[in-house]
Design a protein around this motif. Sequence first.
Motif, mmCIF file in Angstrom:
data_model
loop_
_atom_site.group_PDB
_atom_site.id
_atom_site.type_symbol
_atom_site.label_atom_id
_atom_site.label_comp_id
_atom_site.label_asym_id
_atom_site.label_seq_id
_atom_site.Cartn_x
_atom_site.Cartn_y
_atom_site.Cartn_z
ATOM 1 N N LYS A 74 19.567 18.086 -11.447
ATOM 2 C CA LYS A 74 19.004 19.316 -10.883
ATOM 3 C C LYS A 74 18.649 20.307 -11.986
ATOM 4 O O LYS A 74 17.601 20.935 -11.947
ATOM 5 C CB LYS A 74 20.029 19.980 -9.962
ATOM 6 N N SER A 75 19.529 20.431 -12.969
ATOM 7 C CA SER A 75 19.276 21.423 -14.004
ATOM 8 C C SER A 75 18.112 20.990 -14.909
ATOM 9 O O SER A 75 17.314 21.823 -15.337
ATOM 10 C CB SER A 75 20.565 21.750 -14.766
ATOM 11 N N LEU A 76 17.971 19.688 -15.164
ATOM 12 C CA LEU A 76 16.830 19.221 -15.963
ATOM 13 C C LEU A 76 15.513 19.449 -15.212
ATOM 14 O O LEU A 76 14.489 19.759 -15.815
ATOM 15 C CB LEU A 76 16.979 17.741 -16.322
ATOM 16 N N ALA A 77 15.548 19.280 -13.898
ATOM 17 C CA ALA A 77 14.348 19.521 -13.092
ATOM 18 C C ALA A 77 14.005 21.014 -13.090
ATOM 19 O O ALA A 77 12.863 21.398 -13.340
ATOM 20 C CB ALA A 77 14.561 19.014 -11.670
ATOM 21 N N ARG A 78 15.016 21.865 -12.882
ATOM 22 C CA ARG A 78 14.758 23.313 -12.800
ATOM 23 C C ARG A 78 14.418 23.919 -14.145
ATOM 24 O O ARG A 78 13.459 24.667 -14.264
ATOM 25 C CB ARG A 78 16.007 24.023 -12.274
ATOM 26 N N ASN A 79 15.235 23.595 -15.159
ATOM 27 C CA ASN A 79 15.104 24.307 -16.425
ATOM 28 C C ASN A 79 14.080 23.698 -17.368
ATOM 29 O O ASN A 79 13.474 24.390 -18.162
ATOM 30 C CB ASN A 79 16.462 24.392 -17.144
ATOM 31 N N ARG A 80 13.898 22.376 -17.272
ATOM 32 C CA ARG A 80 12.940 21.738 -18.182
ATOM 33 C C ARG A 80 11.688 21.298 -17.442
ATOM 34 O O ARG A 80 10.750 20.799 -18.057
ATOM 35 C CB ARG A 80 13.592 20.512 -18.853
ATOM 36 N N GLY A 81 11.660 21.451 -16.130
ATOM 37 C CA GLY A 81 10.473 21.085 -15.350
ATOM 38 C C GLY A 81 10.233 19.592 -15.262
ATOM 39 O O GLY A 81 9.127 19.159 -14.946
ATOM 40 N N VAL A 82 11.272 18.783 -15.544
ATOM 41 C CA VAL A 82 11.116 17.327 -15.445
ATOM 42 C C VAL A 82 11.110 16.933 -13.962
ATOM 43 O O VAL A 82 11.968 17.358 -13.198
ATOM 44 C CB VAL A 82 12.269 16.590 -16.169
ATOM 45 N N SER A 83 10.117 16.140 -13.562
ATOM 46 C CA SER A 83 10.067 15.632 -12.192
ATOM 47 C C SER A 83 10.922 14.383 -12.104
ATOM 48 O O SER A 83 10.959 13.590 -13.045
ATOM 49 C CB SER A 83 8.636 15.274 -11.815
ATOM 50 N N MET A 84 11.602 14.228 -10.984
ATOM 51 C CA MET A 84 12.540 13.112 -10.864
ATOM 52 C C MET A 84 12.223 12.278 -9.632
ATOM 53 O O MET A 84 11.938 12.831 -8.563
ATOM 54 C CB MET A 84 13.965 13.643 -10.687
ATOM 55 N N GLY B 23 0.836 -1.195 0.000
ATOM 56 C CA GLY B 23 0.000 0.000 0.000
ATOM 57 C C GLY B 23 0.868 1.241 0.000
ATOM 58 O O GLY B 23 0.984 1.934 0.998
ATOM 59 N N VAL B 24 1.484 1.494 -1.163
ATOM 60 C CA VAL B 24 2.391 2.642 -1.285
ATOM 61 C C VAL B 24 1.639 3.840 -1.860
ATOM 62 O O VAL B 24 0.974 3.726 -2.886
ATOM 63 C CB VAL B 24 3.597 2.306 -2.189
ATOM 64 N N ASP B 25 1.733 4.966 -1.171
ATOM 65 C CA ASP B 25 1.205 6.236 -1.655
ATOM 66 C C ASP B 25 2.379 7.184 -1.819
ATOM 67 O O ASP B 25 3.140 7.358 -0.871
ATOM 68 C CB ASP B 25 0.271 6.883 -0.612
ATOM 69 N N LEU B 26 2.508 7.768 -2.992
ATOM 70 C CA LEU B 26 3.478 8.867 -3.101
ATOM 71 C C LEU B 26 3.051 9.851 -4.160
ATOM 72 O O LEU B 26 2.163 9.570 -4.968
ATOM 73 C CB LEU B 26 4.910 8.360 -3.297
ATOM 74 N N HIS B 27 3.665 11.010 -4.137
ATOM 75 C CA HIS B 27 3.294 12.050 -5.099
ATOM 76 C C HIS B 27 4.516 12.859 -5.480
ATOM 77 O O HIS B 27 5.503 12.910 -4.735
ATOM 78 C CB HIS B 27 2.198 12.942 -4.522
ATOM 79 N N LEU B 28 4.406 13.469 -6.654
ATOM 80 C CA LEU B 28 5.541 14.158 -7.253
ATOM 81 C C LEU B 28 5.013 15.406 -7.963
ATOM 82 O O LEU B 28 4.143 15.307 -8.831
ATOM 83 C CB LEU B 28 6.180 13.192 -8.253
ATOM 84 N N ALA B 29 5.517 16.564 -7.563
ATOM 85 C CA ALA B 29 5.076 17.819 -8.183
ATOM 86 C C ALA B 29 5.924 18.096 -9.432
ATOM 87 O O ALA B 29 7.012 17.549 -9.575
ATOM 88 C CB ALA B 29 5.215 18.960 -7.177
ATOM 89 N N PRO B 30 5.438 18.956 -10.338
ATOM 90 C CA PRO B 30 6.233 19.286 -11.518
ATOM 91 C C PRO B 30 7.602 19.863 -11.121
ATOM 92 O O PRO B 30 7.677 20.732 -10.257
ATOM 93 C CB PRO B 30 5.397 20.347 -12.234
ATOM 94 N N GLY B 31 8.643 19.338 -11.740
ATOM 95 C CA GLY B 31 9.993 19.843 -11.489
ATOM 96 C C GLY B 31 10.578 19.469 -10.137
ATOM 97 O O GLY B 31 11.652 19.921 -9.774
ATOM 98 N N GLU B 32 9.853 18.623 -9.395
ATOM 99 C CA GLU B 32 10.320 18.235 -8.070
ATOM 100 C C GLU B 32 11.280 17.041 -8.166
ATOM 101 O O GLU B 32 11.094 16.168 -9.006
ATOM 102 C CB GLU B 32 9.126 17.855 -7.195
ATOM 103 N N VAL B 33 12.284 17.020 -7.299
ATOM 104 C CA VAL B 33 13.189 15.878 -7.220
ATOM 105 C C VAL B 33 12.921 15.153 -5.909
ATOM 106 O O VAL B 33 13.139 15.704 -4.831
ATOM 107 C CB VAL B 33 14.673 16.300 -7.309
ATOM 108 N N LEU B 34 12.392 13.925 -6.022
ATOM 109 C CA LEU B 34 12.047 13.128 -4.846
ATOM 110 C C LEU B 34 13.065 12.003 -4.677
ATOM 111 O O LEU B 34 13.303 11.237 -5.611
ATOM 112 C CB LEU B 34 10.648 12.524 -5.023
ATOM 113 N N GLY B 35 13.650 11.931 -3.506
ATOM 114 C CA GLY B 35 14.568 10.839 -3.204
ATOM 115 C C GLY B 35 13.817 9.722 -2.500
ATOM 116 O O GLY B 35 12.975 9.987 -1.652
ATOM 117 N N VAL B 36 14.095 8.476 -2.891
ATOM 118 C CA VAL B 36 13.484 7.332 -2.213
ATOM 119 C C VAL B 36 14.602 6.475 -1.628
ATOM 120 O O VAL B 36 15.502 6.047 -2.353
ATOM 121 C CB VAL B 36 12.611 6.512 -3.186
#
Length: 264
Positions: free
Chosen positions: A198-208, A31-44
């Motif tokens: 970091k730069s792909l997340a900031r400049n291109r809005g890719v969530s990681m 029962g895993v719940d997680l979420h990711l915002a645009p351009g956010e970098v989430l560490g697991v």
Amino acid sequence: MDDKTDPPAAEDVLRVEGITKAFGPIKVLRGVDLHLAPGEVLGVVGSNGAGKSTLVKIITGYQPPDQGQLYVEGEPVDLHSVQDARSHGIETVFQDLALVDELSVYHNLFLNREVTSGGRFRFLNNRRMRADAMRYLEEIQVDIPSVDLPVEKLSGGQRQAIAVARATRREDVKILLLDEPLAAMGAKEAKLIIDLVKSLARNRGVSMLVIDHNYTHIFELCDRVNVVEQGRITLDKRTADTSLAELTEFMVSSYRQQVEGASA
Ligand SMILES: Nc1ncnc2c1ncn2[C@@H]1O[C@H](COP(=O)(O)OP(=O)(O)O)[C@@H](O)[C@H]1O
Ligand SMILES: [Mg+2]
């Protein structure tokens, strides 16, 4: 133990709800719940066998969950393959890189997505691929000696950079999943990849979504960190609101509880 912040928001690019997965009698995800915002970098993070790679494989369409639902930009999606996930803007850099060693950097960047031209006689447009590759690598500031080199001639960090560049080349990439991208890398090489992500997340809005065992990397790279233990997310915190010491203490105490639970 539950210690959660940030309820799921409508603008999340990815939402994972109630994911379960068992392999025979072994319940890996419970029962895993997680979420990711645009351009956010989430560490697991989580101990070996906690189910991190299984979670990544589910989000990338490589294997289906038993239960639960994925949402991309608020829409429920059922992923039946990696191609399917890709069509929703989800890309993955797998642990084994998936580059072809003997091929040039620019061919690797276009692998399986080659640019063809001509009408009746379609052929690989090498000149255009090469020029596009050079422009793209310059744009995202990946510094390699030449796009003509076979990737086997590059360092581990440079090869990983090419794998990341390849996965994020398309404009419509929304989410990049990285399963231990810094494993077996020296500090200098790791820095290269950390800066690129970091730069792909900031400049291109890719969530990681990044899996890494090294908490120092997590704090350098991530906006938020989730801990996976015994098939659930047991901690969800902004890295700015926690510390290396607190995260380490949390992991040690949850490990202690598991050991005590197992021997009780
Ligand atoms: N295809 C599979 N078949 C059987 N067991 C699996 C399979 N994939 C993973 N597992 C098991 O699921 C558990 C979690 O594995 P994994 O997701 O790779 O953990 P992590 O990446 O956190 O180390 C492990 O016990 C592993 O042996
Ligand atoms: Mg793993």
